[in-house]
Design a protein around this motif. Structure first.
Motif, PDB file in Angstrom:
ATOM      1  N   PHE A 157       0.836  -1.203   0.000  1.00  0.00           N
ATOM      2  CA  PHE A 157       0.000   0.000   0.000  1.00  0.00           C
ATOM      3  C   PHE A 157       0.871   1.253   0.000  1.00  0.00           C
ATOM      4  O   PHE A 157       1.776   1.402   0.827  1.00  0.00           O
ATOM      5  N   LEU A 164      -6.714   4.687   1.956  1.00  0.00           N
ATOM      6  CA  LEU A 164      -6.565   3.745   3.064  1.00  0.00           C
ATOM      7  C   LEU A 164      -7.893   3.492   3.749  1.00  0.00           C
ATOM      8  O   LEU A 164      -8.282   2.336   3.967  1.00  0.00           O
ATOM      9  N   ILE A 174      -4.150  -4.659   4.581  1.00  0.00           N
ATOM     10  CA  ILE A 174      -3.149  -3.734   4.057  1.00  0.00           C
ATOM     11  C   ILE A 174      -1.763  -4.343   4.224  1.00  0.00           C
ATOM     12  O   ILE A 174      -1.398  -4.782   5.323  1.00  0.00           O
TER      13      ILE A 174
END
Length: 281
Positions: A157, A164, A174
């Motif tokens: 990420f 997010l 993530i």
């Protein structure tokens, strides 16, 4: 400290001459398991072969990265499905969208992504996802499969705060890499990682890429490898105001649950297969 590197490109040619030494260094650094990324027709079978050669230590994903989406033919789809019949292949991907480089036309990227989401829906395996500069289309395509696919991790990420929270709102996991350690491109991640619930966060090197820029001394080759995962976890723990043992234990527990790396998966990887329950992992 026992870590799981959820994304290492160990089929890369740079590991061809010293993979055994790389694995030895990883174990010495506390990396107990590694997921070998399969990201093309060429490298997904190689990822499976490595997992079969190192049961209990290496596992594999099988998929086609958006850079290679143009190669996703009917024959390729059949090859991916054959790979997913093996228990050592624990996730579908690396797949997704990449509008940053556009190495494959965007319509081809979307088609390849959708076909791999179909595999995930049919097999019940989790998804190992790639997204860069394509957040809107990425979310829209994933939404089409809501209720049909299982857990998903957005690998490596690098996005914004808004991206997010959009991922977390959808219960996606993530993956955090050495991008966190890049003061030029990843400084914003240091403010974001405290917001990731521990049950949604995993760690990875993306080796041989993304050598942590804060690693001292840096290897002369500039090659990243799983042994450096501990450095990423150290930086991550500091940004989350946790001790490193807590961050390590939590990310490992999350990865074990996500990929199904408990006793049953390890027995299957060693050749003692047990039937998969119908409808999922």
């Amino acid at each position: 400290m026992q870590l799981i590197d959820i994304g290492a490109n160990l089929t890369h040619e740079s590991f061809g001459h010293d993979l055994d030494a790389v694995l030895t260094r990883a174990r010495a650094a506390g990396v107990a398991k590694m997921i070998v990324t399969g990201a093309s027709r060429e490298h997904s079978p190689k990822a499976l072969a490595l997992a079969q050669a190192h049961p209990g230590l290496l596992y594999a994903t099988a998929g086609v990265h958006p850079h290679h989406a143009s190669e996703y033919t009917d024959e390729c789809d059949a090859e991916m499905r054959a790979l997913h019949a093996h228990p050592q292949v624990v996730a579908v991907g690396e797949c997704g969208l990449d509008y940053f480089r556009d190495f494959s036309p965007r319509p081809a990227q979307r088609r390849a992504f959708e076909r791999q989401l179909e595999i995930a829906a049919e097999t019940g395996k989790p998804l190992f996802l790639h997204q860069r500069d394509a957040h809107g289309d990425f979310v829209a395509i994933m939404k089409e499969f809501e209720g049909r696919i299982g857990p998903a991790v957005v690998h490596c990420f690098t996005g914004t705060r808004e991206e997010l929270f959009a991922c977390l709102d959808r219960d996606w996991h993530i993956g955090i890499t050495g991008w966190l350690c890049d003061e030029r491109r990843g400084a914003h991640l240091r403010e974001l990682v405290p917001h990731i619930p521990h049950a949604r966060m995993m760690v990875e090197t993306d080796a041989p890429y993304l050598l942590p820029r804060t690693l001292k001394p840096a290897p002369k080759s500039r090659r990243n490898e799983p042994a450096f995962l501990a450095h990423v976890v150290d930086e991550l723990a500091r940004d989350r105001s946790e001790d490193i043992a807590t961050t390590a234990a939590r990310s490992t527990a999350t990865a074990e649950a996500f990929f199904g790396l408990g006793g049953e998966a390890m027995r299957s990887a060693a050749g003692m297969s047990t039937p998969r329950p119908e409808g999922g992992r």
